[in-house]
Structures are given as structure tokens and as C-alpha cells.
Design an enzyme around this catalytic site. Structure first.
Site, PDB file in Angstrom:
ATOM      1  CD1 TRP A 124      -0.905   2.355   2.261  1.00  0.00           C
ATOM      2  CD2 TRP A 124      -2.807   1.754   1.243  1.00  0.00           C
ATOM      3  NE1 TRP A 124      -1.779   3.418   2.375  1.00  0.00           N
ATOM      4  CE2 TRP A 124      -2.950   3.068   1.762  1.00  0.00           C
ATOM      5  CE3 TRP A 124      -3.874   1.169   0.570  1.00  0.00           C
ATOM      6  CZ2 TRP A 124      -4.133   3.799   1.616  1.00  0.00           C
ATOM      7  CZ3 TRP A 124      -5.047   1.905   0.437  1.00  0.00           C
ATOM      8  CH2 TRP A 124      -5.167   3.201   0.953  1.00  0.00           C
ATOM      9  CG  MET A 125       2.674   5.136  -1.973  1.00  0.00           C
ATOM     10  SD  MET A 125       3.621   5.369  -3.503  1.00  0.00           S
ATOM     11  CE  MET A 125       2.340   6.003  -4.590  1.00  0.00           C
ATOM     12  CG  ASN A 126      -1.175   6.842   2.704  1.00  0.00           C
ATOM     13  OD1 ASN A 126      -0.757   5.768   3.148  1.00  0.00           O
ATOM     14  ND2 ASN A 126      -1.249   7.933   3.453  1.00  0.00           N
ATOM     15  CG  ASP A 127      -0.591  11.290   2.812  1.00  0.00           C
ATOM     16  OD1 ASP A 127      -1.561  10.933   2.115  1.00  0.00           O
ATOM     17  OD2 ASP A 127      -0.699  11.720   3.971  1.00  0.00           O
ATOM     18  CD1 TRP A 156      -2.949   4.149   5.755  1.00  0.00           C
ATOM     19  CD2 TRP A 156      -3.834   3.113   7.534  1.00  0.00           C
ATOM     20  NE1 TRP A 156      -2.531   4.817   6.885  1.00  0.00           N
ATOM     21  CE2 TRP A 156      -3.054   4.198   7.986  1.00  0.00           C
ATOM     22  CE3 TRP A 156      -4.470   2.305   8.467  1.00  0.00           C
ATOM     23  CZ2 TRP A 156      -2.914   4.503   9.336  1.00  0.00           C
ATOM     24  CZ3 TRP A 156      -4.325   2.589   9.819  1.00  0.00           C
ATOM     25  CH2 TRP A 156      -3.557   3.690  10.247  1.00  0.00           C
ATOM     26  CG  PHE A 164       0.746   8.881  10.756  1.00  0.00           C
ATOM     27  CD1 PHE A 164       0.843   7.517  10.619  1.00  0.00           C
ATOM     28  CD2 PHE A 164      -0.433   9.392  11.286  1.00  0.00           C
ATOM     29  CE1 PHE A 164      -0.192   6.661  10.985  1.00  0.00           C
ATOM     30  CE2 PHE A 164      -1.480   8.562  11.654  1.00  0.00           C
ATOM     31  CZ  PHE A 164      -1.361   7.194  11.513  1.00  0.00           C
ATOM     32  CB  SER A 165       2.387  12.478   6.084  1.00  0.00           C
ATOM     33  OG  SER A 165       1.755  11.476   5.326  1.00  0.00           O
ATOM     34  CG  ASP A 189      -0.121  15.084   7.911  1.00  0.00           C
ATOM     35  OD1 ASP A 189       0.345  14.010   8.298  1.00  0.00           O
ATOM     36  OD2 ASP A 189      -1.312  15.232   7.581  1.00  0.00           O
ATOM     37  CD  GLU A 207      -5.531  13.772   6.786  1.00  0.00           C
ATOM     38  OE1 GLU A 207      -5.100  13.000   7.669  1.00  0.00           O
ATOM     39  OE2 GLU A 207      -6.029  13.378   5.713  1.00  0.00           O
TER      40      GLU A 207
END
Length: 494
Positions: free
Chosen positions: A41-44, A68, A106-107, A168, A221
Site C-alpha cells: 500500500w502507498m498513500n501520501d 492501509w 505518519f507523513s 504532517d 491534513e
């Protein structure tokens, strides 16, 4: 022991990636030139920067599943933002402040200081009081192997900000000081908080840089803050703001007071699949941004992420884009010029007169991975609307409607693939315009539409097979003149 634990966790993650990446690469929905993970999985996008002669992309990553969970930081480098070399995971959960299974690293962002590469990220954990988020530091001498700072966390949520809504961090340097903008929520209204530091390790709170008055949701965010010319830009992805997923504000900023006064607001991208954009400076001075080609609130349950989870991966980035400030304070956001380097099979047509109700086929590469550009001659068009059908096969298609009467554009993917849902809409600014430009980038599982001089953009995931390679255009309730048609196939880079 904690340093050894992070390295053990990174090695474990790498073994999983190595075991799965070859099979994942065979997936029918894998993108051809958009950045994506080798597996999982990949997000930001995180920590984007140009460092020691390479573009570095870090990214939120779960190497163990195509959903996620348990966030790591993946890492890759490139010469052109199109061809990539994957490096070992940069961060893995290992500490009390970032090791909860539904938390992790987290980011955040990255910055170079005195030869070191620093990562500034949110540590997320749950020790019985609910999710707690703090800001943390890791650093590297070689840009590949990272250590977490012994003094972490370096910032905790200020009074009035719930610890579960504080994340973030984006860091930059101005003169002799470092600055950080961090996303937050206070009184159920989104905020961007401003901090400053002399050494990246010890931070003082300055003030609220900007906040929602109710129109931009309850949490901001992935905020970002940077200068363009003599103006400043604040971007963020609001939670609880309906269709608005990538907001920008432009205005004036005073470092001595920390006050940001904005005059203009807008949307970087109106599509359902553009979220958490982060900016950085290219070596030639361009301000570039990269967004995650998905978002959270539109996804009501796991199926809405699309079918790629069956192939062992999920998530890609939108094509990197250059940001320019226009005279009226709006932002122009266009694909990077580097895309020219992967063009092939050029096709051009000077003009096309569309008779009402008749379909005209368009040519672009193999109809799957391509670039298509054209202009609508508004002075010689009396049609009420123009419709573009993309990635079609007779039954399935994505429908783009340019409604000249209503001055609106919409992109509807509800008939695209059996997975994707919904249409995105935005206003068109046609007053005094003689031509309306259209620029489309198509890849195996995405469409990006740019128009209105790159100030009105729509990005969407479309999980279409190779047989969905037809595109056509038609005019409704009148004629339309299309000019300067050019198209290209786009070579595989991933």
C-alpha cells in the site's frame, strides 16, 4: 536497542518487498509512467526534495499488505521524476511514540542541513489514551540510512488541539531560522499551526497561520507553505469539506509577526483522486508538487479502492506538476516538462469541425498510455456542450462534458470500469476567452484532465483494461471547432 530495532524492522520489510515485487510487477493495472510502490500500500508523498544530484521521493508505505496499516516511509530516487530506483525503506515503526500497529511513521517532510538529510515526521501511537500524534526527527549522513533522534518527540500537540489531530509537518528554512507548518484541529475547525527553530531539534510555537471558518472542514491534513514571487501559498487537504480535497490560499506573509493574510482561494485539482500534495524546489528553481492519486473520504468501504489490491499493491502518485502564480492570485498547475522525454508516435491535426451529434474518433498512442492536447475555438463554436469519451470499448467509458452554456466541466467515471464511482465538477471561466485549452494524460489506471490554462484540473483513477482504447469527441446542440490537436504515446518508465 531502539536503533537496532528499526533496522531489524526495515530488513524485515525489505525481505517482504523482495519476495513479492516480481509477481506484483505482472499486475494488469500497474501504471506505466506514474510513480507507485513495488509492492504493498502507498498513500501520501513525503519528504520530496532534490538532494545530492537526485530527486528523492519518500512515501507512506505498508510493505505487508495492499491496505492501509502500520505506516513506514518508502524511498526512491530519480534523475527525471519518471524513471525510478527504489531504495530501502527509510523509516519503520520501532519506538513507543510511533510503534502502534494502527499508527507508525505518519507523513512529513525533508530538508538538508549541514550535509545531513533530515526527515521530520509524525509519530503515531496508542498507549491506552487513544491515538496520540507527535512530531519527530530522523537524520542521515548518506541520504539512505536513517537514525531517529534520541530526543523525540520534538513537538507535542498544543493546548486545545486533540492529540489525534496534530500531524504532517512541512519544514523550510528562511534566513537563519527553520519554520514548520503542521496540520491540526481546534474546536472542530481545521488549522495550520506555525512553529520555528534554530536547529531543527528545539521548536517554539508561533501562532495559527490560518484556520477554517467552517467552510474548509474540521481537520487540515498535509499543509504546505511556500513563496511564489512576492506572494505566499498555503495548501492543505481538508477533512469534512465535501468535494474540496486540495485547497490553496494565496496572499501575503510577514515573518516578523507570523501573520498570513490571504486574498485568493482555489482548488489545485477538482478530481476525486488528488490528495495531500507536497511541494519542493527543483534545481532550476521550479516549484513542483506531487499528490497522492486517491483520497480518504470518498472511500466508503474497501472495494472503492479499486481492484489493484488483488495484484498485491494499491496507490500511485499523480504526475508531478509545476506551480505558477498568475496575476489574479490563482495558481496554474501544469504537468512537468520532463514528460516530453517519453513521448513517441506523434500525431497532429490542424482543425476538426464537429457536426452536432456525430462522433469523431481521436488518435493518441495505443489509447491507453498517451498524451492528448487540443483547443476549442470558442469564437467559431455554437454547441451547448462538447463531450469527450475516454478509455472506451463500446460499453465502458469515462465521459468528460464541457458545458459551454452552463460554464461547467464534469468528468464522470461511473461507467468506466465497474469499480469507480461518481463525477467531479467545476466551474469554467469563459468570459472574454477565445479558446479553451484541453490537455489529457492517460495511463493504465488513471486519467488527468487539465484545462482553463491549467487552472481547472480533474484527476481520477480509472481501472480500465487494454481493450478500452477508444476515444472520441462530439458536439451537442450545434457545431464546434477543435484546433491544434496533437497527441503522443507515452513510453513505459515503471
Amino acid at each position: 536497542m531502539s536503533k537496532e530495532l528499526m533496522q531489524m524492522n526495515i530488513q524485515r520489510a525489505q525481505l517482504r518487498i523482495e519476495a513479492e515485487k516480481e509477481e506484483v510487477a505482472k499486475g494488469s493495472m500497474r501504471q506505466r509512467y506514474h510513480f507507485m510502490p513495488q509492492a504493498g500500500w502507498m498513500n501520501d508523498p513525503n519528504g520530496l526534495l532534490y538532494y545530492k544530484g537526485k530527486y528523492h521521493f519518500f512515501f507512506q508505505h505498508n510493505p505487508y499488505s495492499s491496505f492501509w496499516d502500520c505506516m513506514h516511509w518508502g524511498h526512491a530516487i530519480s534523475d527525471d521524476m519518471l524513471h525510478w530506483e527504489y531504495l530501502p525503506e527509510a523509516l519503520a515503526p520501532s519506538e513507543a511514540y510511533d510503534s502502534h500497529m494502527k499508527g507508525g511513521c505518519f507523513s512529513g517532510s525533508a530538508i538538508e542541513h549541514e550535509g545531513r538529510l533530515y526527515l521530520i515526521y509524525t509519530g503515531a501511537t496508542n498507549v491506552g489514551n487513544g491515538m496520540e500524534q507527535t512530531q519527530c526527527i530522523a537524520y542521515s549522513e548518506d541520504g539512505v540510512h536513517f537514525e531517529k533522534y534520541d530526543g523525540n518527540p520534538v513537538i507535542e500537540a498544543p493546548e486545545g488541539v486533540p492529540a489525534c489531530f496534530f500531524r504532517d509537518p512541512k519544514v523550510w528554512k528562511h534566513e537563519d531560522l527553520f519554520y514548520m507548518v503542521c496540520g491540526a484541529s481546534r474546536g472542530e475547525r481545521g488549522q495550520a499551526l506555525l512553529y520555528r527553530s534554530k536547529d531543527l531539534l528545539h521548536w517554539e510555537y508561533v501562532n495559527v497561520l490560518a484556520e477554517s471558518r467552517g467552510e474548509w472542514g474540521y481537520m487540515w491534513e498535509c499543509p504546505d507553505f511556500y513563496s511564489l514571487g512576492d506572494k505566499y501559498v498555503l495548501t492543505f487537504s481538508p477533512m469534512g469539506a465535501g468535494d474540496r480535497k486540495s485547497v490553496y490560499l494565496t496572499g501575503d506573509f510577514d515573518y516578523s509577526t507570523g501573520k498570513f493574510c490571504y486574498q485568493t482561494s482555489g482548488e489545485i485539482d477538482w478530481g476525486h483522486d488528488y490528495y495531500a500534495p507536497q511541494s519542493f524546489l527543483a534545481p532550476d528553481g521550479r516549484r513542483l508538487i506531487v499528490g497522492w492519486a486517491n483520497e480518504w473520504e470518498w472511500m466508503s468501504y474497501w472495494k472503492d479502492w479499486g481492484p489493484t489490491y488483488k495484484e498485491g499493491w494499491c496507490g500511485s502518485f499523480n504526475i508531478p506538476r509545476e506551480v505558477r502564480l498568475m496575476e489574479d492570485g490563482t495558481l496554474q498547475v501544469r504537468p512537468i516538462e520532463e514528460i516530453r522525454s517519453i513521448r513517441e508516435g506523434a500525431y497532429r491535426e490542424d482543425a476538426l469541425l464537429l457536426e452536432p451529434g456525430k462522433e469523431y474518433d481521436l488518435k493518441a498512442g495505443d489509447g491507453v498510455a498517451y498524451e492528448l492536447k487540443m483547443k476549442i475555438d470558442l469564437e467559431h463554436t455554437d454547441a451547448s456542450r462538447i463531450e469527450l469519451m475516454l478509455r472506451g470499448d463500446g460499453q465502458r467509458r469515462t465521459r468528460c462534458v464541457i458545458d459551454l452554456k452552463k460554464a461547467q466541466i464534469s468528468v464522470d467515471r461511473s461507467l468506466a470500469d465497474g469499480w469507480s464511482k461518481g463525477a467531479s465538477r467545476s466551474p469554467l471561466f469563459l468570459k472574454n476567452k477565445k479558446k479553451l485549452d484541453i490537455h489529457i494524460l492517460s495511463d493504465q489506471s488513471s486519467l488527468e484532465l487539465f484545462t482553463d490554462d491549467y487552472r481547472n484540473n480533474h484527476s481520477m483513477n480509472v481501472f480500465a483494461g487494454n481493450e478500452q482504447d477508444r476515444m472520441y469527441i462530439c458536439a451537442v446542440d450545434g457545431q464546434a471547432r477543435i484546433e491544434d490537436i496533437e497527441s503522443y504515446g507515452l513510453k513505459r518508465t515503471m
